[in-house]
Design a protein around this motif. Structure first.
Motif, mmCIF file in Angstrom:
data_model
loop_
_atom_site.group_PDB
_atom_site.id
_atom_site.type_symbol
_atom_site.label_atom_id
_atom_site.label_comp_id
_atom_site.label_asym_id
_atom_site.label_seq_id
_atom_site.Cartn_x
_atom_site.Cartn_y
_atom_site.Cartn_z
ATOM 1 N N LEU A 165 34.541 25.217 15.715
ATOM 2 C CA LEU A 165 34.304 24.122 14.763
ATOM 3 C C LEU A 165 33.592 24.660 13.529
ATOM 4 O O LEU A 165 32.948 25.709 13.557
ATOM 5 C CB LEU A 165 33.468 23.022 15.416
ATOM 6 N N TYR A 176 34.813 13.954 13.458
ATOM 7 C CA TYR A 176 35.416 13.632 14.742
ATOM 8 C C TYR A 176 34.978 12.232 15.171
ATOM 9 O O TYR A 176 33.918 11.747 14.783
ATOM 10 C CB TYR A 176 35.008 14.658 15.807
ATOM 11 N N ARG A 177 35.809 11.604 15.978
ATOM 12 C CA ARG A 177 35.508 10.248 16.446
ATOM 13 C C ARG A 177 34.921 10.305 17.844
ATOM 14 O O ARG A 177 35.495 10.934 18.740
ATOM 15 C CB ARG A 177 36.780 9.407 16.438
ATOM 16 N N SER A 216 34.579 12.733 24.751
ATOM 17 C CA SER A 216 35.047 13.151 23.425
ATOM 18 C C SER A 216 34.192 14.265 22.842
ATOM 19 O O SER A 216 34.570 14.889 21.849
ATOM 20 C CB SER A 216 35.074 11.956 22.463
ATOM 21 N N ILE A 249 34.748 18.730 22.626
ATOM 22 C CA ILE A 249 35.205 19.572 21.511
ATOM 23 C C ILE A 249 34.179 20.649 21.174
ATOM 24 O O ILE A 249 34.535 21.688 20.597
ATOM 25 C CB ILE A 249 35.497 18.728 20.253
#
Length: 370
Positions: free
Chosen positions: A144, A150-151, A157, A160
């Protein structure tokens, strides 16, 4: 949300093959500033911008920096310090006495972007959206990079980031921010020396005002609600109103279909039928929902009479805290437009947890600070 909608509209009307663009977002505020975290502006390389990150004093410099970021195809974090007397510091002399961090991210039309995420937030059903934007990092975080948005849809979630420690710490911070309904930066200093700074943005649904009435004074109220970017639902007999006049309302619902209206914690009712029996029948309906604001137009004695007559009919209700009768702030309103202003102002105050008094009487800062 209206600013986001305006930005999306401007980007949609832009030709990305001929015009470059960047998104500038206020990700941290320390002290005072005209705009708060989450304020945005879309900046195009032709000098046009939509939205704003200040009262107009920082936008010119942000344009220059955005052009550089677009040329380098690289996000940049800019700090504006209006507390310093340094003549070389942009913002000096403004008197805002605050520090503002602005993330400027070039938009690559060939890749998934923040624009796509914002579009998804606007087009989805009424719900609270949580967006995470990386503003600083030191070390490796699963590939990243700064500027990534990002959501957040739950603990899963956060995979990531590729690190269970980050996931646990960040999840706790996000849940705390969501509970308070606030957007703010978060900093994680990890034991292995890595650093991660993220802007956690909490975007609740816009206020939804259910107007129960069909007289002429409903029209300026609906127009003002629309101007604010809120949602308006008018409950009225479609055969007794000019539909074109309600074109700015999100929905025109017949009284018989009242139960189809979606109600949440950002919903406000305004009873303004100018017919005693109609308002009396609508009051229990509104109270039967979880809406945090129920306003009744007219003098207090009128509403008290409604309660008395309903009690005589076996319908017992109380004028609890969420009932505002008469509805509106005391600003001396007389015209339909002024009355609409007083009603909208009170709704905003209640949904924001404020008392609606003059800011000069407020002892605390205007905006909550860390």
């Amino acid at each position: 949300m209206k600013e986001i909608t305006n930005i999306l509209t401007a980007y949609q009307n832009m030709d990305p093959t001929r015009t470059k663009a960047a998104l500038a977002t206020v990700v941290r505020v320390e002290g005072s500033s005209y705009r708060r975290t989450g304020a945005r502006m879309l900046i195009m390389d032709n000098g046009v911008w939509v939205g704003g990150i200040s009262g107009g004093c920082l936008e010119g410099d942000a344009l220059k920096r955005a052009r550089l970021a677009m040329a380098q195809a690289k996000p940049t974090l800019v700090t504006y310090d209006t507390t310093e007397d340094d003549a070389y510091q942009i913002g000096v002399g403004l008197g805002c006495n605050g520090i503002i961090d602005v993330l400027i991210s070039p938009i690559d039309a060939t890749q998934p972007t923040a624009i796509d995420l914002l579009k998804a937030c606007v087009s989805s059903a009424r719900q609270t959206h949580i967006l995470l934007t990386i503003t600083q990092l030191s070390g490796e975080f699963n590939g990243l990079s700064i500027g990534g948005m990002y959501r957040y849809t739950g603990t899963g979630s956060l995979s990531i980031f590729g690190d269970d420690t980050v996931t646990a710490a960040l999840d706790e911070v996000i849940r705390r921010y969501v509970a308070k309904g606030k957007s703010a930066p978060a900093r994680l200093d990890l034991p292995d020396g890595r650093l991660l700074e993220i802007f956690v943005e909490v975007i609740p649904p816009v206020p939804h005002v259910v107007v129960m009435g069909q007289q002429y004074d409903v029209y300026p109220l609906v127009r003002l609600i629309n101007e604010l970017g809120w949602q308006a639902t008018v409950v009225a007999n479609p055969q007794k109103v000019t539909k074109a006049f309600f074109s700015q309302a999100n929905a025109l619902v017949p009284p018989a279909e009242f139960d189809t209206i979606a109600i949440d914690d950002q919903t406000a009712f305004v009873l303004m039928a100018h017919d005693f029996n109609t308002d009396r029948a609508n009051l229990p309906k509104a109270l039967g929902t979880k809406a945090p604001f129920i306003g009744v137009l007219g003098p207090r004695v009128r509403t008290e009479r409604m309660v008395s007559e309903l009690a005589a009919e076996g319908v017992f209700i109380s004028l609890e805290e969420r009932v505002h009768a008469p509805v509106g702030l005391d600003i001396g309103a007389t015209s339909p437009e002024e009355i609409a202003l007083s009603i909208v102002a009170e709704i905003k105050a209640v949904l924001s947890g404020r008392d609606g008094s003059s800011l000069r009487l407020r002892q605390a800062p205007i905006h909550e600070r860390e």
